[in-house]
Scaffold this active site. Structure first.
Site, short mmCIF file in Angstrom:
data_model
loop_
_atom_site.label_atom_id
_atom_site.label_comp_id
_atom_site.label_asym_id
_atom_site.label_seq_id
_atom_site.Cartn_x
_atom_site.Cartn_y
_atom_site.Cartn_z
N ARG A 141 17.22 -6.91 -49.02
CA ARG A 141 17.32 -8.42 -48.33
C ARG A 141 15.93 -8.61 -47.97
NH1 ARG A 141 17.43 -6.10 -43.57
NH2 ARG A 141 18.78 -4.03 -43.71
N GLU A 185 18.35 16.36 -44.56
CA GLU A 185 17.04 16.91 -44.70
C GLU A 185 16.30 17.39 -43.48
OE1 GLU A 185 16.04 12.59 -45.54
OE2 GLU A 185 15.64 11.67 -44.02
N LYS A 221 22.91 5.88 -50.72
CA LYS A 221 21.49 7.18 -49.82
C LYS A 221 21.18 7.84 -50.86
CE LYS A 221 20.66 5.99 -45.43
NZ LYS A 221 21.13 5.43 -43.41
#
Lengths: 168, 496
Positions: free
Chosen positions: B297, B205, B122
């Site tokens: 994906r 965050e 991430k």
């Protein structure tokens, strides 16, 4: 002739009032005229109740009928009068595991008095944690699994002390 | 349209369930032989029966078998597969597996191992996005020093979201509303992250209140060209996992939609992305949007994009893997109508969405020209805890959102999975809820409307219908009601 059916833990009386010319049955005092259905196999079929068609889907399981109509799925069991006496109050005197899993933590001890809805232990299955809560007020008689121990679905994990004269 | 022949004769699908069945469907259309892999408990599973060829994997558990990369590559070599399609989940975003497949001389239908690594972390993905001008939420990077982390996090302001660097699926995630909770939340998140991902790094965050989850379907050719196939909205979630997805997003201003989609294309192009992929964003009520992550994906909810664009994303993946390039230009992408997907899960919405087990005693499948029921279910099948509780996906299309909602509700009512508790009836209530119909979605939708969405008590009329229908199913009842002559019947039904 009266049958006892269990729907979501509540008992209902279904009584055959008349068989001819139409079957009339009484449920908790309310009468309904019912036509003999062409099929009651698992699958989709239409019943006729009070002259009105009712489209349902049905599954026969070992001990129940699962009925679905109008976006609702409902499971109904036939109460066997022979076993009823033996198991009277059973559902409230113990807690069964809703899923296979393991015990994460135990919040209460044997001998503790608990109120309905209080958490007794926390279990984990498929990475989800869930609290098992007391189904009624009572005293814990037995906690059958320790922290970290596993259990299968429907295994009894907590027992309550008997309450004599219990109505449920 | 494609004049050139695809270089693949046989493709192994390193997956199971509905997605394996989905991939087999396209392989059949392309005339490519399909190879299914399975653990012994799924010897007779639908994907195994539908595949051209099937190979049994060994493993302590079915999940372990599907995560055994070396064994799967060995199987692919053994059966002479040219390529491996990973589906979603399992090894689909495992850079080591993608590399090992390539090293074995087999085409991995997905991006390169490097791209998977870049987007799989991430923090590196976020930095990459930020450098390419894709908006990211103000945040604090992980450090081993909890005190320093807490001090830096406090400066962003509350509420904050603590997340695992290697995470997904809500594991290791928590919302912190005040400074006093911060260190403890970070410590718990780190230990959970360590447990699930073997990587204890967490970051914090800005937490967007009432956020919407908007994601963009992209296709990249691996040479710096990328297009988008519009956005999807996946805001309706429980336990941080999506249950309803739709395309396009409701009530999204055109300018904002263009801006979000353009930033996703920018990211995919900058990464030389090769494959179908999804760029996920969080969108605030104020119109600010932030990059969340990129999934490298095929996505569970890809059918809603297929429904509105008319494209086959699995086919696009295969053509891209064969270096045929993108199947169309951005100008050629047309969206038609609206599509909604519901994830049908074996779970009990009335007890905190706990997974349920059982058997499928009867399976009734909805049918219609605007429907797809993506599944690998069989009547009589056992539903166990071996796999994820998602049983199937119901995907409906309509000329507009209202029509798609109506078709979804009708199809859900016609879906009969009896014998194991599912969320089907619950989904009817969600999709029919006035706030859903109005498109007032955010990721807290489920908890916000929990009261409205709970299973209502049966009305007397419903109760009587259910009891009559059930009674008629019991032989003991029928024998008395219709079968035996009167005097005999009165003896009683427990007389065997």
């Amino acid at each position: 002739m009266t049958f006892k059916l269990d729907l979501e833990g509540e008992r209902h009386l279904v009584e055959i009032v008349r068989r001819r010319p139409h079957l009339v049955i009484r449920i908790d005092g309310r009468e309904h005229e019912v036509n003999e259905p062409g099929s009651v196999d698992s699958g989709r079929h239409t019943l006729e109740i009070g002259g009105k068609p009712l489209r349902i889907a049905r599954a026969h399981t070992a001990k129940s009928q699962i009925i679905r109509f109008g976006g609702r799925t409902i499971e109904v069991t036939l109460v066997d009068p022979r076993s009823e006496a033996v198991n009277s109050g059973a559902s409230a005197s113990q807690i069964r595991a809703p899923m296979p899993g393991s015990v994460v933590s135990i919040q209460k001890s044997v001998g503790d008095s608990v109120s309905r809805g209080e958490t007794i232990l926390t279990i984990e299955s498929m990475k989800l944690q869930t609290a098992l809560t007391a189904p009624r007020d009572g005293v814990i008689a037995e906690i059958l699994r320790r922290e970290g121990e596993t259990f299968d679905k429907d295994e009894v994990v907590v027992r309550f002390e008997d309450v004599s004269g219990e109505g449920q | 349209m494609t004049a050139r022949a695809l270089p693949f004769k046989k493709i192994l699908i390193a997956n199971r369930g509905e997605i394996a069945v989905r991939v087999i469907r396209t392989l059949n259309e392309l005339g490519i032989a399909s190879v299914a892999v399975h653990h012994r408990v799924e010897k007779r599973a639908k994907h195994v029966r539908l595949a051209f060829e099937a190979i049994e994997l060994e493993g302590a558990s079915p999940v372990a078998a599907h995560l055994d990369g070396p064994q799967i590559i060995k199987a692919a070599l053994h059966c002479g597969a040219d390529a491996i399609h990973p589906g979603y989940g399992f090894l689909s975003e495992n850079a080591g597996f993608a590399q090992a497949v390539a090293d074995a001389g087999i085409t991995f239908i997905g991006p390169s191992a490097d791209t998977i690594s870049l987007m799989g972390d991430k923090i590196s993905a976020r930095n990459f996005a930020e450098e390419r001008g894709v908006p990211v939420a103000p945040s604090v990077m992980p450090t081993d020093d909890l005190d320093a982390f807490a001090a830096a996090a406090e400066k962003i302001g509350f509420p904050l979201l603590i997340k695992a660097a290697a995470g997904g699926g809500g594991k290791g995630m928590s919302i912190v509303r005040e400074a006093s909770q911060l260190k403890e939340a970070a410590r718990i998140a780190a230990s959970e992250a360590q447990r699930y991902f073997n990587d204890g790094r967490v970051y914090a965050e800005v937490y967007v209140e009432k956020p919407r989850h908007i994601e963009v379907q992209v296709l990249g050719d691996g040479k710096g060209n990328a297009i988008h196939l519009m956005e999807r909205e996946c805001s309706v979630q429980r336990r941080f996992q999506k249950i309803i997805e739709e395309a396009p997003a409701a009530n999204l201003p055109a300018a904002l939609r263009d801006e979000i989609c353009a930033s996703a294309v920018r990211l995919a192009a900058a990464a030389n992305y090769k494959n179908a992929g999804t760029v996920e964003y969080i969108l605030g009520a104020d119109g600010r949007f932030f990059f969340l992550e990129m999934n490298t994906r095929l996505q569970v909810e890809h059918p809603v994009t297929e429904m509105i664009t008319g494209l086959d994303l699995v086919k696009a993946q295969i053509e891209i893997a064969a270096d045929f390039g993108l199947p169309l230009t951005q100008d050629q992408v047309r969206a038609n109508g609206h599509s909604i997907e519901c994830r049908i899960c074996a779970e009990d919405p009335d007890s905190n969405f706990m997974p349920e087990t059982g058997s499928i005693d009867y399976l009734g499948v909805p049918e219609g020209p605007h429907l797809r029921f993506e599944n690998a279910l069989d009547s009589g099948q056992k539903v166990t805890t071996d796999f994820d509780p998602m049983l199937a996906k119901l995907v409906a299309h309509g000329a507009d959102r209202d029509a798609a909602i109506a078709n979804t509700i009708e199809a859900l009512k016609d879906l009969e999975i009896l014998g194991v508790k599912t969320n089907t009836d619950y989904l009817i209530r969600v999709v029919g809820h006035p706030a859903f119909v109005a498109g007032e979605l955010h990721t807290g939708f489920i908890p916000q409307y929990a009261g409205d969405l709970a299973t209502a008590k049966l009305t007397t009329e419903e109760l009587d219908k259910a009891l009559i229908a059930a009674a008629l199913g019991f032989k003991e009842f029928r024998d008395i009601a219709f079968g035996l002559p009167e005097p005999h019947a009165s003896i009683g039904y427990w007389r065997n």
